[in-house]
Design an enzyme around this catalytic site. Structure first.
Site, PDB file in Angstrom:
ATOM      1  N   GLU A 175       0.789  -1.289  -0.001  1.00  0.00           N
ATOM      2  CA  GLU A 175       0.040  -0.106   0.110  1.00  0.00           C
ATOM      3  C   GLU A 175       0.826   1.360   0.096  1.00  0.00           C
ATOM      4  OE1 GLU A 175      -2.802  -0.209   3.118  1.00  0.00           O
ATOM      5  OE2 GLU A 175      -3.931  -1.742   1.980  1.00  0.00           O
ATOM      6  N   GLU A 296      -5.442  -8.334  -0.242  1.00  0.00           N
ATOM      7  CA  GLU A 296      -6.012  -8.022   0.954  1.00  0.00           C
ATOM      8  C   GLU A 296      -7.721  -7.886   0.718  1.00  0.00           C
ATOM      9  OE1 GLU A 296      -4.591  -5.105   3.781  1.00  0.00           O
ATOM     10  OE2 GLU A 296      -2.507  -5.811   3.154  1.00  0.00           O
TER      11      GLU A 296
HETATM   12  O1  AHR Z   1      -5.110  -5.833   7.150  1.00  0.00           O
HETATM   13  C1  AHR Z   1      -4.930  -4.743   7.941  1.00  0.00           C
HETATM   14  C2  AHR Z   1      -4.314  -3.825   7.235  1.00  0.00           C
HETATM   15  O2  AHR Z   1      -5.259  -3.072   6.046  1.00  0.00           O
HETATM   16  C3  AHR Z   1      -3.246  -3.852   6.403  1.00  0.00           C
HETATM   17  O3  AHR Z   1      -2.032  -3.754   7.539  1.00  0.00           O
HETATM   18  C4  AHR Z   1      -2.897  -2.685   5.625  1.00  0.00           C
HETATM   19  O4  AHR Z   1      -2.029  -3.281   4.499  1.00  0.00           O
HETATM   20  C5  AHR Z   1      -4.194  -2.466   5.320  1.00  0.00           C
HETATM   21  O5  AHR Z   1      -4.451  -1.263   5.183  1.00  0.00           O
END
Ligand code: AHR
Length: 510
Positions: A175, A296
């Site tokens: 990210e 994610e």
């Molecule tokens: O999954 C929780 C967080 O969400 C992770 O660390 C990050 O990559 C995202 O913003």
């Protein structure tokens, strides 16, 4: 009033693509109680010789997880891999800035690989492109994968791991477009760094599969531009671009219909990223196709759990962060998010349910106590078990409903997978209608005679907010429904209000 049926035709000739087993991946971050007091708890009655909880490992196997992304997440942008290797008693304790927590480094790289081997999952490692860069990524790669005869490979062997870890899939940071990220970058800055890191890593091993960071969400102001800038720079160096999305029903929200339709967002997001990848590919006249790593995704109700320990606790050990208790509605949406990805299985060839234990997770634990399955465990486990093979095209003709967030959407969200080896056909379907049942009619074309229903598994119930908890761990579980049947090459089934459905068909003779 009865709802009119939703209909579609299934034909084995009309294929989207093969399901890549990596679609059923998950994610373990050094965050809250995911690692410490989660999957790793030395001293727990169920802990094995390395401190891993056997009851948790058993649940992970049952969940059907295929890959695990590690060690973050935001955590990776301050990660010092060398702190996490060698004799555990000599490893430093550090401040983790991302989650304002204490990192003891008692669970490190070797422990992660041990965990992967015990659960039969493929490791997917991220390198730190927040506070670090090219040299450090290559050093970690050498330590992990080089057989021996160089300084860092020999160090791994001296640490007791003769066999290289053989990690094939690597994420180039996390990210990096997000202002919250340590070492946050502008698109051009990240694009150059990702290209340089990828090139150097491929000089070590040209067969690595590398994931460039896409946007940290579809709603980011730089979405699209970010992907285009990054891919313009490193199209030939990477195999994947990442997608991240979380969907919440926050405190005070009342629009459950929009929440239950968030699978629409997943599909729009995927289509947007595919279009951007292919635009750059066409511009560069490259025959290569970039794949999507949806590394994610989950339901995450951010307002319902803290994101940092209370200030007075300082850098706390294993604080309870991002611990959502999931409801039936959350589980049905989870099924729909999986359907959204499966419907694009030709391009989404890797995905990670974020996360695995305690932190926005399908598995919960109590320190010294039991482990149990959250509601979202079930659709994931069923999809991983039955969603293997070829995804077939599903173009539903469905009654629709108006939603505030997505406009008009189909009440039916569905996909189907066929396993050519066994002849099995599985339909995954969500009825988004909160009030009414939805009759389903599927024309089975080109399968010949003899398909019959093996079982119809359903996750539904009267209370959309029903949860599984420490005290009532089995309040929400799937049930077997009756009534689904094939007659004259048409499958008919009734989908109860707000439900997740798995309808399994096979040939009569098998
Ligand atoms: O999954 C929780 C967080 O969400 C992770 O660390 C990050 O990559 C995202 O913003």
């Amino acid at each position: 009033m009865h709802q009119s049926p939703a209909r579609f035709t299934l034909d084995p000739a009309f294929e989207i693509g093969e399901v890549n087993p990596r679609l059923y991946g998950s994610f373990v971050e050094h965050l809250g109680r995911c690692v410490y007091d989660g999957l790793y708890e030395p001293g727990h009655p169920q802990a094995d010789e390395t401190g891993l909880r056997k009851d948790v490992l058993e649940l992970i196997r049952e969940l059907g997880v295929t890959t695990v992304r590690y060690p973050g997440g935001n955590f990776v942008s301050g990660y010092r891999w060398e702190d996490s290797v060698g004799p555990a008693e000599q490893r430093p304790r550090r401040m983790d800035l991302a989650w304002h927590s204490l990192e003891t480094n008692q669970f490190g790289l070797a422990e992660f690989i041990d965990f992967c081997r015990k659960t039969d999952v493929e490791p997917m490692m991220a390198v730190n492109l927040g506070t670090r860069g090219v040299e450090d990524a290559v050093r970690l790669l050498e330590y992990a994968n080089n057989p021996g005869g160089t300084e860092l490979a020999d160090l791994r062997i001296a640490h007791g791991a003769k066999e290289p870890y053989g990690i094939r899939m690597w994420c180039l940071g996390n990210e990096m477009d997000g202002p919250w990220q340590i070492g946050h970058k502008k698109p051009e800055e990240y694009a150059r760094l990702a290209r340089e890191t990828a090139s150097a890593m491929k000089m070590v091993d040209s067969k690595l599969q590398l994931v460039a960071c896409g946007s940290s969400g579809f709603g980011m102001p730089t979405f699209g531009t970010w992907e285009a800038t990054v891919l313009n720079e490193c199209y030939e160096q990477v195999e994947y671009v990442s997608l991240h999305s979380y969907y919440g029903f926050e405190k005070g929200d009342t629009d459950l219909a929009s929440f239950m339709s968030c699978g629409e967002d997943v599909e729009r997001y995927i289509r947007g990223v595919v279009a951007t990848c292919d635009h750059i590919g066409a511009k560069l006249k490259s025959p290569k196709k970039i794949m999507l790593s949806y590394d994610e995704w989950n339901v995450w109700h951010a307002s319902r759990s803290p994101m940092a320990p209370p200030e007075e606790d300082g850098f706390a050990y294993a604080p309870r962060l991002l611990e959502n208790t999931y409801s039936l509605a959350d589980a049905v949406l989870t099924g729909s998010l999986l359907i959204g990805m499966l419907r694009h299985a030709d391009r989404v060839t890797s995905a990670s349910l974020a996360q695995l234990v305690n932190v926005i997770a399908p598995i919960m634990t109590e320190p010294g106590g039991p482990a149990w399955k959250q509601t979202i465990f079930y659709p994931f486990a069923q999809a991983s078990t039955y969603g293997r093979g070829r995804v077939l095209r599903v173009e539903p003709d469905s009654p629709r409903q108006d939603t505030e967030r997505f406009g008009e959407v189909d009440l039916l969200h569905a996909t189907a997978v066929t396993d050519d080896r066994t002849g099995a056909v599985t339909v995954f379907a969500v009825n988004r209608d909160l009030e009414r049942g939805l009759p389903l009619e599927v024309e089975l074309r080109g399968f010949g005679d003899g398909l019959r229903v093996v079982e119809h598994l359903v996750l539904d119930g009267d209370d959309p907010q029903a949860c599984n908890t420490l005290d009532a761990p089995d309040r929400v579980t799937p049930r077997t429904a009756t009534g689904a049947a094939v007659s004259g090459r048409v499958l008919r089934a009734e989908l109860t209000p707000m439900s997740w459905n798995v309808i399994r068909l096979t040939r009569a003779e098998s």
